[in-house]
Structure formats: structure tokens, C-alpha cells
Write a protein that holds these residues in place. Sequence first.
Motif, PDB file in Angstrom:
ATOM      1  N   CYS A  85       0.826  -1.196   0.000  1.00 21.18           N
ATOM      2  CA  CYS A  85       0.000   0.000   0.000  1.00 21.18           C
ATOM      3  C   CYS A  85       0.866   1.254   0.000  1.00 21.18           C
ATOM      4  CB  CYS A  85      -0.930  -0.002   1.204  1.00 21.18           C
ATOM      5  SG  CYS A  85      -0.038  -0.019   2.770  1.00 21.18           S
TER       6      CYS A  85
ATOM      7  N   CYS B  82      -0.106  -2.188  10.917  1.00 18.91           N
ATOM      8  CA  CYS B  82       0.808  -1.557   9.963  1.00 18.91           C
ATOM      9  C   CYS B  82       2.232  -1.499  10.535  1.00 18.91           C
ATOM     10  CB  CYS B  82       0.326  -0.162   9.593  1.00 18.91           C
ATOM     11  SG  CYS B  82      -1.462   0.043   9.560  1.00 18.91           S
TER      12      CYS B  82
ATOM     13  N   THR C  97      -1.725   6.312   8.674  1.00 18.23           N
ATOM     14  CA  THR C  97      -2.218   5.127   7.963  1.00 18.23           C
ATOM     15  C   THR C  97      -3.733   5.235   7.753  1.00 18.23           C
ATOM     16  OG1 THR C  97      -2.536   3.907  10.009  1.00 18.23           O
ATOM     17  CG2 THR C  97      -0.378   3.729   8.970  1.00 18.23           C
ATOM     18  N   CYS C  98      -4.273   4.238   7.093  1.00 16.54           N
ATOM     19  CA  CYS C  98      -5.666   4.285   6.634  1.00 16.54           C
ATOM     20  C   CYS C  98      -6.652   4.929   7.607  1.00 16.54           C
ATOM     21  CB  CYS C  98      -6.162   2.875   6.332  1.00 16.54           C
ATOM     22  SG  CYS C  98      -5.511   2.243   4.776  1.00 16.54           S
TER      23      CYS C  98
ATOM     24  N   SER D 274       0.437   8.765   4.282  1.00 20.30           N
ATOM     25  CA  SER D 274       0.573   7.485   3.599  1.00 20.30           C
ATOM     26  C   SER D 274      -0.619   6.576   3.876  1.00 20.30           C
ATOM     27  CB  SER D 274       1.878   6.818   4.041  1.00 20.30           C
ATOM     28  OG  SER D 274       1.959   6.770   5.453  1.00 20.30           O
TER      29      SER D 274
ATOM     30  N   GLY E 105      -3.122   4.057   3.383  1.00 25.22           N
ATOM     31  CA  GLY E 105      -2.972   2.956   2.444  1.00 25.22           C
ATOM     32  C   GLY E 105      -3.907   2.991   1.260  1.00 25.22           C
TER      33      GLY E 105
ATOM     34  N   SER F 281      -8.296  -2.278   2.666  1.00 25.04           N
ATOM     35  CA  SER F 281      -7.346  -1.885   1.623  1.00 25.04           C
ATOM     36  C   SER F 281      -6.235  -2.917   1.469  1.00 25.04           C
ATOM     37  CB  SER F 281      -6.807  -0.477   1.858  1.00 25.04           C
ATOM     38  OG  SER F 281      -6.595  -0.253   3.212  1.00 25.04           O
TER      39      SER F 281
ATOM     40  N   GLY G 235      -2.967  -3.046   1.476  1.00 28.25           N
ATOM     41  CA  GLY G 235      -1.755  -3.230   2.270  1.00 28.25           C
ATOM     42  C   GLY G 235      -1.900  -4.273   3.357  1.00 28.25           C
ATOM     43  N   CYS G 236      -3.020  -4.226   4.061  1.00 32.69           N
ATOM     44  CA  CYS G 236      -3.206  -5.132   5.195  1.00 32.69           C
ATOM     45  C   CYS G 236      -3.066  -6.585   4.741  1.00 32.69           C
ATOM     46  CB  CYS G 236      -4.573  -4.926   5.824  1.00 32.69           C
ATOM     47  SG  CYS G 236      -5.016  -3.217   6.119  1.00 32.69           S
TER      48      CYS G 236
HETATM   49  S1  SF4 Z   1      -3.526  -0.522   3.753  1.00 27.29           S
HETATM   50 FE1  SF4 Z   1      -3.707   1.010   5.355  1.00 27.29          FE
HETATM   51  S2  SF4 Z   1      -4.094  -0.084   7.234  1.00 27.29           S
HETATM   52 FE2  SF4 Z   1      -3.354  -1.548   5.730  1.00 27.29          FE
HETATM   53  S3  SF4 Z   1      -1.142  -1.685   6.076  1.00 27.29           S
HETATM   54 FE3  SF4 Z   1      -1.488  -0.101   4.516  1.00 27.29          FE
HETATM   55  S4  SF4 Z   1      -1.698   1.809   5.657  1.00 27.29           S
HETATM   56 FE4  SF4 Z   1      -1.890   0.145   7.103  1.00 27.29          FE
END
Ligand code: SF4
Lengths: 454, 458
Positions: free
Chosen positions: A40, A65, A125-126, A155, A157, B43, B45-46
Motif C-alpha cells: 500500500c 501496519c 495510515t488508513c 501514507s 494505504g 485496503s 496493504g493489510c
Molecule cells: S492498507 Fe492502510 S491499514 Fe493496511 S497496512 Fe497499509 S496503511 Fe496500514
Amino acid sequence: MSNISILKEREKQIYHKGEEPFDMVCETKSTAGAVSQRACVFCGSRVVLYPVADALHLVHGPIGCAAYTWDIRGALSSGPELHRKSFSTDLRERQIIFGGEKQLYHALAALIDKHEPKAAFVYATCIVGIIGDDVDAVCRKVSSEKGIPVIPVHSEGFKGTKKDGYKAACDALFTLIGTGSIEGIGPNSINILGEFNIGGEAWMIEEYYKKMGVEVVSIMTGDSRVEKIKRSHGARLNVVQCSGSMLQLAQMMEKKFGIPYIRVSYFGMEDTARALYDVASHFHDNTDIMDRTKALVKEEVDKIYPDIQVFKSYLKGKRAAIYVGGAFKAFSLIKALKALGMTTILAGSQTGNSEDYEILRDMCDDGTVILDDANPLELSKYIVEKKADLFIGGVKERPVAYKMGVGFCDHNHERKTPLAGFQGMYNFAKEVYGTVKSPVWSLLKRPEDGTKTV
Amino acid sequence: MKNTALKKEHYEATTNACKLCTPLGASLAFKGVRGAISLMHGSQGCSTYIRRYLISHFKEPIDIASSNFSEDTAIFGGGANLKKSVANVIRQYKPELVGISTTCLSETIGDDVPMILNGIRHDADGAPLPPIVHVSTPSYSGTHADGYVGAVRALVDALSIRKNHEIEPSMVNIFPGMYSPADLRYLKEILEDFAIPYRMLPDYSETLDGGPWTTYHKIPHGGTSVSEIADMASAQASIEFGYVTRKGTTAAGLLSSRFNIPAYNLGMPAGVRATDRLFDLLSELSGNLIPDRHARERERLLDSYVDGHKYLFGAKAVIYGEEDLVAGMFAFLTEIGITPILCASGGTSGKLAETLESLRPEGYDEPITVLQAADFGQIEDAALGTGADMFVGNSKGYSITRKMGIPLVRVGFPIHDRVGGPRIHHIGYRGCQELFDRVTNALLDVKQEATGVGYSYM
Ligand code: SF4
Ligand code: SF4
């Protein structure tokens, strides 16, 4: 293998060299429901900023994260190792409902008191993007109270791809650049950009430049320090490695400080030599530099060449699949593999753009598969169909290769072996040789039901 | 009892977490269902991070799809993305089950996942869909251990139904904790040796520790099938392992209240006493004596306890990891004469201290120092002055043991710096034997080094 079908939405992101027309789609969001190998925005930022060793890196959000990025990269430091710690505001339900600004403020203040960093990066983060914390305001407040730069990194995600994370990281670094003294920086000076000192790579490269008589003002961000970044605008040239991550910073520095930049790669003998020559010719007023560079390249190549030939005699004709983060790395790898007598039968990246893919197409032989944002099913389909002997990728690709009986070379940030420069080429060749030649593969050729070997 | 629960002031940051996030646990549980594909609603990344984390331990392909939120999704809700994702994973993986966990993001924006799933079923208009099971896993309340328990419960909640067909009347349900694939294989072996019919959930013993493939398996073979989960509603009893799991929040608890199936909670069967309790119960439920080879395994274990006891008595160990693992290792180490000098977990049940106190063996009068909701920053601070002789826990304690110059006996999850994590036994007589040898040899190693003369005879 016919049992793996390609999702319709994905068809345009896969190209077979030789087909017409070439109209690959890329730089899109991953398809919903696909098992993308991508990470992400946060991941992109974290990769770039992570090696700044005397800065505090605080991840603002729930625990995941930060937990998943704790000490996973092989970026070495010659001094402080604050970057290897994972700090998180570890938001709980309460803060999700009432906001996390207070939490962030107190966490930051306490951490700065405890660890005395030279700067702090705060990664939003998100969740932070959703609950609407004013991260910038908190950072400003703490910065003025503690007297160090406290830099928000936006940042979240879901707000883009890893590339947007690179951008956010460049923005963060840019706030530091130009705030230090440039006294004593000479004319033959460079910044090394996009080099993260995995396994000590940046040190090897810095050593080359030293031998050439080129002064390295800062490395961004391998083994870097806040003070060096602050004065990096005193360098006369930015030498940028890797397509995505730091190019934007070089462009920003060119615009604001008039520092020109060149793009290089340090993977493989050919590209490393070219990188050093390009830098030397930039400083053409000083012919000594070019002379020393020639001597250096010759010396380094001589050191590894005989071994490379030994590896090559075995690896000749073997087939490699490449799936890496940025396409620029793939270019170098294709060349490095060629130097080992190997052909590339699959080349793909998580974040390439159409220009990148055109270059890839032109570099590859007919029949090579070119992939954007692939998933494990596609990767496995093609390594079997194309009879790969070697897969080059990251941790997430490794089991796909191994399950299918294909050798593997880790070319990601998690690795601990330096693969850049001349010594890196030797390490790379040795690793490739070792995995392809391993006797274990010959044992796998048994039917799965355990009946007798064929 | 000394319980320095070190309740964190609300503003303190977490340094090097000793826990992971909830959807990781849920995904692990879904890996134990045959033909299941895991889908994370949130999302990108997780799911990628969680995959990488799991893969680095299990060293197997682990596919977890994501509904890939974008900015629009975050604003307008994830319904459309989830629908498309379910359709895509079904098309590509042809799964027997889709296991959906939620990330903090979809939880925070308040997506009503059950409603979206009803919509999907409605739109399918009778066309066959695999079962879609959803577990709510916001990470800001709970840890990966809770996600694991929650997903198992969600599976049973959605799929366990009384059917008309004959089920063996003596069948039992087994709900293991977050054990290794080797543990799960061993558990099945025990049940088979007792000749007791069972349904076990989850069972990732093959999916996460399998052999090489000749063709790619979209979903690795193995796991408990959907119909076996259905059978669980007809068992004579449920056995669950979990010292700190809250009553009624587990799959066994649910089966007990819904179908009146007696639930036996044993805690992690680590150490002889805890394992004895499991064997005794199985003996009672099956009406069979403890199978001979297990009885002999127990004998050999006791014999080795005697052989090694002098090397161990009074040695100080720091234990950390999931609360249940910590409790299990506490029971095991105290029964061989080791003093757990510090017991720490990132878990948030708040019950670790009382659990350990309840496990205090007779005659053991050392204080029990417990760190609850702890991180490795606190563990390090607390451990440095203790004169600990070893750490027992996952790979993530290594930086501290390195600093202290003491051995780390690797158990649990994750094992990211060695091969063989999935093959470590923790439970039963066999696990106990393996751990006993490793713990003893780690101390012998230190002793041998310390002599400085290079004795090859200890
Ligand atoms: S998508 Fe968002 S919540 Fe998931 S790891 Fe990336 S920043 Fe963290
Ligand atoms: S946002 Fe939540 S689910 Fe995603 S990685 Fe972070 S803690 Fe885990």
C-alpha cells in the motif's frame, strides 16, 4: 496449465512478446478480489524512509501496519539503529471514536524525550485518514516544543498505490533538504538517491565513488542521517537509482536547487560500470576522475570475472522469471541474467508504467510474458508454462516458486545479502547458481500420489 | 502474586508490538477449512502484509484476497467492492468456502457486511454460491488470537446445523488453539489412536505444511470440509483449548448453548499434567484406555525429566507470546523446575495473571511477574535486570536475548529466523519431549561454553 484462468479485468495487464498490438494497461488500482502482490501507500513511504537511522519513525494507526514492518528490512546502519524499532500509536476503539490526536501528541512527546532522535517521521495510515486527525497540526506543535523536525507522512494505504507512498516520502525528505549548512562541500560531489543499504550495498557503492575521487554528500536513504539529508542540496549531482522511489525527489531538487540528476542502476556489471562512467563523465572537467573510474572498473571486473564465467558455464540457457516491485530493476536483472547466459521468460512488476513496459518488451525475446500487478495464480501458471528454472522476486513469490520446483533468488528489501555493485553481481551469480544447481530439485520429480519414481 | 500489569497510560506508544492484528488470526483459521479462500475487506496493504508475515513463517503459498479499497470506496462504502471481490474470488478459485474478515478500515467506515452478503446471495438468484462466512475483526479491539477464536466461532455459527443423517454418536469436536501444523497432525493421531470419531476445526495441518506440487493448487489440499463443520452440531462433546478464552465467546460455547453439547475447556495441553488431563478426558469420552504407545511416550518423557532435572532447577526463563501459549509454557516450565521469571503477552484479555496463578504447582512459591498488554519494549526493560537464563517464545524476542547473551528457545508464532517453525511440536507428550530436550540442551550449551575448556563430555 489450463486450470488457471485469467480474470477478464486482468487480461490487459498481461502481454506476450510478439503479439500485436501492444496496449498494456498499467498504473491502475488492483482488481477487487484479486490476490495482488502489491502493498500500500504506507509501504512505499516506509521503504523509502526506513533506513534513516537517527530518526524516529512513528506509525499512527492500529497496530498491524507497524507490527508487520518491524525490522523486516536488511537496511544496515553504521551507527544508531533507531529505525529498527517499530513504534505505533496502537489506536484502540476509544480513539477510533473520539480521534487519536491526543494519543499521537503524547506518544510523540514521550518517544522524543526517551530516544532523542534528530527528526521524527509520523506515518498516517488508513484509519487516520478516516477519523480525520489533524496530523500536521500535531506535528507542528511537537516540533516547536521539542525543537526537532517532526514531519507528517501522508501514507494512508487506500489513497493510491505504493508509488504514491514514494511521493509522500519524497515530500517528507524534501522538507529537510536545504535546512543544513553546505559549507565544505566540494565541486565533485553527489547524492546517491534510491539506495537503501540492503546488506551494506550503499557502503560498497560509496566506496567506489570515494576511489573515483567523487564526494558523497548524502545517501538517501541508506545508512543516512538527518544532518546529511539537510545539507544534501550542496551536492552538484543527484545520482538516482531505481525508477519509482526517488526520481521525484531528484526532480524537486533540480527545480528548487538547480541540481541536475542522472538515472543509474547498480545491478549487474554492465549497469554498475555504466553508472560509474556516467558520473565520471558528468565531472568531465576533472579528467582524473574518469581515469580512476576506468581503473576501478577494470580492477573490480577482473576480480569477479573468472568466477562469473564458471557460473555461466553451468547457467547457460537456463530460463528465468522476474517479478519485482519496480520495472527499472527488471531491466538491470534481464541484463545481469544475460551476462550469465540466461534468458528471461517472464518479466513483471508491481508498479511499472507504460514507458517501462515498452522498454521491457524491447529487451525481451519473443514469447516472453510481461505482467503488471500479477497475482500468485498467474505467476505459477506462467512459470510452469514457460518452464522457468529460476524465479527472482520477493518473499511472497518464493513459495510459489518452491512449490513448483523452481529455484529462487530474493531481490527485495528483506534480503540480507548485498546484490549491488560488482561484488553484488558475484553474490547474485553465486546465489542463482546455488539455487538452480541444488540437487534437491531432482528429488521432486515423483508423482504426487507417492507411487514409484518415473 | 506480583502482577505488574504495567497498565499503560493511554498516551504511551507501543514499541515493538508483542501481538499482531485480528484479521491475521482469522485468516489463519480460514486456512484450516477445506477449499477455503480468505478475503479481507479493506485496503490492499493489510492483506499483503499479513500474507508476507504468514508466508515467512509457514513457507507455503498463502493467498488472501483483498477488496482493495480506494478513496472512493472509503467515502462511499465498500459494498460494491466486496460484491465484485466475492464474484472474482469465486470465479478464479472456485472455492468451497469464502472466509471474509474485515480490516480496521471497513470497520471504521461502518460497512454492514452481513447486509452486503445478503445482497450477494439475493442477486445470485438461486445460482449456487459457496458458503460465505464473515467474521468481524477490527484490530483496535483485540489481537490476532481473538481473530482466530472469532473466525472459528463464526464458521461454526454459520455452518454447524443438525442434519438428519447418521453421525457417529461418540463423535467429539476438537477446537485447537493457534498450534503448529505438526501439533495438529499429532492431535489427530492421538484421536485416531483412541479410535474416537472427531471433527477438528481448524485443521491447517496440510494446507500450511504440505509437500511439493506437480501442478499448481489454487487452494492447497487439506482442511476440514464444510460438511464436517456442519456435523459439529451433532457431537457428544466439544473439547477446546484456551486458558484465557472467555466462556461463551468460543465455538464450543456456542455449540453448548445452541445444541446443548457439553464443552470441555482444557487450556493448552503443554506439560505432562495438562496433557494428562487431555488423555484422561479422551479416555472417558471414548471409553478406551490410553493407547499403549502414548502411555510409553509418557513414560519415556518422565524418564527424561529425571535425567535432565539437575541442569534445570532454578533456571530463570522469560516467556512471551499469545496468552494461551504463555500459560501453557508456564505450566510446562514450572513442572520441570524452571522459574518463569517474567510472563508477558500483548494479549488484552486481562486474565493472564489470574490464569497463571491458577496454574501454580504445589510447592512452587516464586512470585509470578506478569506483563499484560505488553510490548517488547516493556519486556526488554523488565527482563534486563532479572538475570534470566533464557527466553521461551517466538523469533521476535531475539534482539533482546542477543543483547543479554542468553539462548532463545523458539516456540509459537512467528518463527521468522529459522526453518521448521511449522514442524515444532508444543503439545502433548511428544511436544513436551521435544521442548524438554531443546530447553535442556540450550542450558547445557551455555554451561559447556562457559567452562571455556571445550569439554565434549558434559
Ligand atoms: S492498507 Fe492502510 S491499514 Fe493496511 S497496512 Fe497499509 S496503511 Fe496500514
Ligand atoms: S489497518 Fe487494522 S487490519 Fe489493517 S494492518 Fe492495520 S491493524 Fe491490521
